[in-house]
Design a protein around this motif. Structure first.
Motif: not given
Length: 651
Positions: A43-49
């Motif tokens: 995800s753009p914020d890096g919190k999810y893949l």
């Protein structure tokens, strides 16, 4: 940010053993399994893949969404039954757009008209909801990193067809392009297309900048640039020209300067600057005298740098990169050292702040592994083929040999574990006018695991080795079945001379054009093979030529006409078949329709020539339509055919 990431990478300590145990012969179903995971994206914020996962051999892909700070936690899973998820993209830090397909007919609608239809949907990760977008005929063109909640969609009006407008022959279906807001479900017209133009490209913020058109009277392809909301012709290429003019990007500081891969009168294709205002080539940015330039590498952070080119790509023995951007070069260099069995290492996804990365590696001994770098730690997300372990796979070597008329032929050999001389399978690529670089090849590794050396020759007509090598497939008529076939045989004989291959244990197997080459091999009078396996093979040149002539235009049409018209047609050579032959074809093949196999088998019957035939029910021409059952059935019989039925005593 790069300095921070460099510290993160430097702090990662991994210990991987490079020792390989004795190779184990694996069952064919191990190679028949589709990738367990694929398309891992942040995800753009890096919190999810999120990733695509096939949970078992008969399952359709599902999407799994993980929190990057806790990969061990139970993921959120989504399927689209009865539709099948084909691909997905993060749009915001909580929204994913899906591309779905569903089989809607049992038979193809004609050449290049398959049995599937497609739609798109939105997945809200936080609310765990999936909703199909009711936009008939829509497809995703690109994301819009600078415009949260929106994507760029294209639509084909139902009444769009091919018409002639003025002096420009049609051939493009009229497209309209919209900025679609996922939150509001509203769309804003970006550009209304017409049937005189196609192949549109857009910048990262959704502005059109490139298109193609046709001048039917003069038989030319027109390259168009968008200037002040108007399309301006900037270059023309005649259908008779075989030189490339492949636009790969533009200079962000001066958008009128395009980056183009082209020969520009030279033998090898280089990366050039092209000025759309003066309509002339400018500086040669990078070129080589051994191989063509394959393309460019874009910035690894596509959220903040969607149009930024950071390097050049070319391939010979393997993929090589030359960088303009020192930070990107240093980052990839460190990753190359960090990843085990490193081959083609790429940053598959990166968060908008640059700190979190998904890294993918593939190499001859790694079918594909994804890694997560976050908070100073490197974690393995998963392997695409977890049953295919490094010690059971084979190395690939790049070689060159001389054909009987003195031409240098590049090639790749997949070398089984153990001692030679080996039995050999010559496996020509499809196309035939493509470039091939062997990184991980499922078929080659399957055969090597069973003890066969595999030769993948880059015969004349193959791209990547310059205009002369490519054009030599056309000079004085098509060379299919003639010099192009000699190139394959000469590679096999070269390996015999090197002591690597047993001359009494050689066969050919190919798919598409490679299947055509296998049929030709079965009829050669100076026979060097013990058997041939022809998959999805072009068997009747006239039949295939008629498909192409009625559906292609421009240089691609001329290319196909010149090749198939003058090359050997296997159906005319049936009476000469002199080795065991195994024919395989998909029942709904849209690129090389089943009629090819039916006609060829009827001719074999008329000549009382024995053969074996396998029809893959529901399989199209392309590998992503081959199910586990298709592959298991085919691989199992292919291996037993080579071992038991390929000439006296088997291969």
């Amino acid at each position: 940010m790069f300095k921070q990431l460099r510290v993160i990478l430097a702090g990662i300590c991994l210990a991987f053993s490079s020792m390989l145990s004795n190779a184990e012969v694996l069952p064919p179903e191990y190679f028949a399994l589709r990738s367990v995971i694929s398309d891992v994206q942040l995800s753009p914020d890096g919190k999810y893949l999120a990733l695509l996962k096939i949970a078992n051999r008969d399952a359709n892909p599902v999407i799994e969404v993980y929190q990057t700070d806790d990969l061990e936690a139970q993921p959120y899973r989504v399927n689209a039954d009865p539709m099948e998820i084909q691909s997905f993209s993060w749009v915001t830090s909580k929204d994913i757009v899906l591309t779905l397909r569903q089989q809607v007919r049992d038979d193809i609608n004609g050449f290049n008209q398959g049995v599937f239809e497609y739609s798109i949907a939105r997945l809200d990760v936080e609310r765990e909801r999936i909703k199909e977008l009711r936009e008939p005929g829509a497809s995703i063109v690109s994301l819009l990193p600078g415009k949260p909640d929106s994507v760029l969609l294209s639509f084909y009006p139902e009444d769009s067809g091919s018409r002639t407008t003025g002096s420009v022959a049609g051939g493009y279906r009229a497209q309209s392009f919209y900025e679609y807001n996922l939150r509001r479900g509203s769309k804003r017209l970006i550009m209304r297309g017409n049937d005189a133009m196609g192949s549109f490209r857009f910048t990262g913020d959704g502005r059109p900048w490139y298109a193609l058109s046709r001048d039917g009277i003069n038989a030319e392809t027109l390259y168009m640039s968008r200037v002040d909301d108007e399309w301006i012709e900037v270059h023309r290429v005649s259908d008779d020209s075989h030189e490339s003019f492949r636009v790969v990007g533009f200079d962000e500081a001066a958008p009128h300067l395009w980056f183009v891969v082209a020969e520009n009168g030279e033998d090898k294709a280089s990366l050039w600057e092209y000025n759309t205002e003066t309509k002339r080539f400018g500086e040669k940015i990078y070129g080589r005298n051994d191989v063509d330039i394959g393309g460019v590498r874009y910035h690894s952070n596509r959220w903040n740098n969607p149009d930024t080119i950071t390097g050049i790509r070319f391939y010979k023995d393997k993929f090589h990169f030359v960088y303009f951007d020192g930070e990107e070069e240093a980052l990839y260099s460190q990753l190359q050292q960090l990843v085990p069995d490193a081959g083609l290492v790429s940053i598959a996804s990166r968060s908008s702040d640059g700190a979190t990365l998904i890294v993918r590696n593939t190499s001859p001994r790694d079918p594909g592994t994804y890694y997560l770098i976050r908070n100073g730690r490197l974690s393995t997300v998963g392997e695409q083929q977890p049953l295919l372990k490094s010690e059971n796979l084979a190395d690939v070597r790049y070689i060159q040999y001389e054909s009987r008329d003195g031409r240098t032929i590049p090639a790749f050999i997949t070398v089984p574990n153990g001692e030679g001389p080996f039995p050999l399978v010559v496996m020509p690529h499809g196309g035939p006018f493509v470039g091939e670089t062997v990184v991980f090849d499922r078929w080659a590794q399957l055969l090597a695991n069973s003890g066969y050396m595999v030769l993948q020759p880059q015969y004349r007509g193959s791209m990547n080795y310059g205009m002369d090598h490519y054009m030599s497939a056309f000079i004085n008529g098509g060379k299919g079945g003639y010099e192009m076939q000699d190139d394959k045989d000469d590679g096999a004989l070269y390996l015999v001379e090197q002591g690597l291959v047993d001359p009494d244990r050689m066969a050919m197997f190919g798919w598409s054009y490679g299947g055509y080459a296998a049929l030709v091999a079965a009829s050669r009078e100076d026979q060097i093979y013990q058997c041939a396996i022809a998959g999805a093979a072009v068997a009747d040149n006239v039949l295939q030529l008629n498909y192409y002539v009625s559906r292609l235009s421009g240089s691609s049409r001329i290319q196909q006409e010149r090749f198939w018209r003058d090359s050997i047609s296997p159906i005319d050579e049936v009476a000469k078949v002199n080795i065991p032959l195994f024919v395989v074809h998909g029942s709904v093949d849209q690129r090389v329709p089943l009629e090819h196999a039916k006609r060829y088998l009827a001719a074999l019957d008329e000549n009382a020539i024995p053969y074996e035939y396998m029809e893959l029910e529901g399989a199209d021409h392309f590998s992503n339509t081959l199910t586990f059952d298709h592959q298991k059935m085919f691989y199992t019989r292919m291996l037993s055919y080579f071992a038991e039925d390929c000439g006296p005593g088997g291969l």
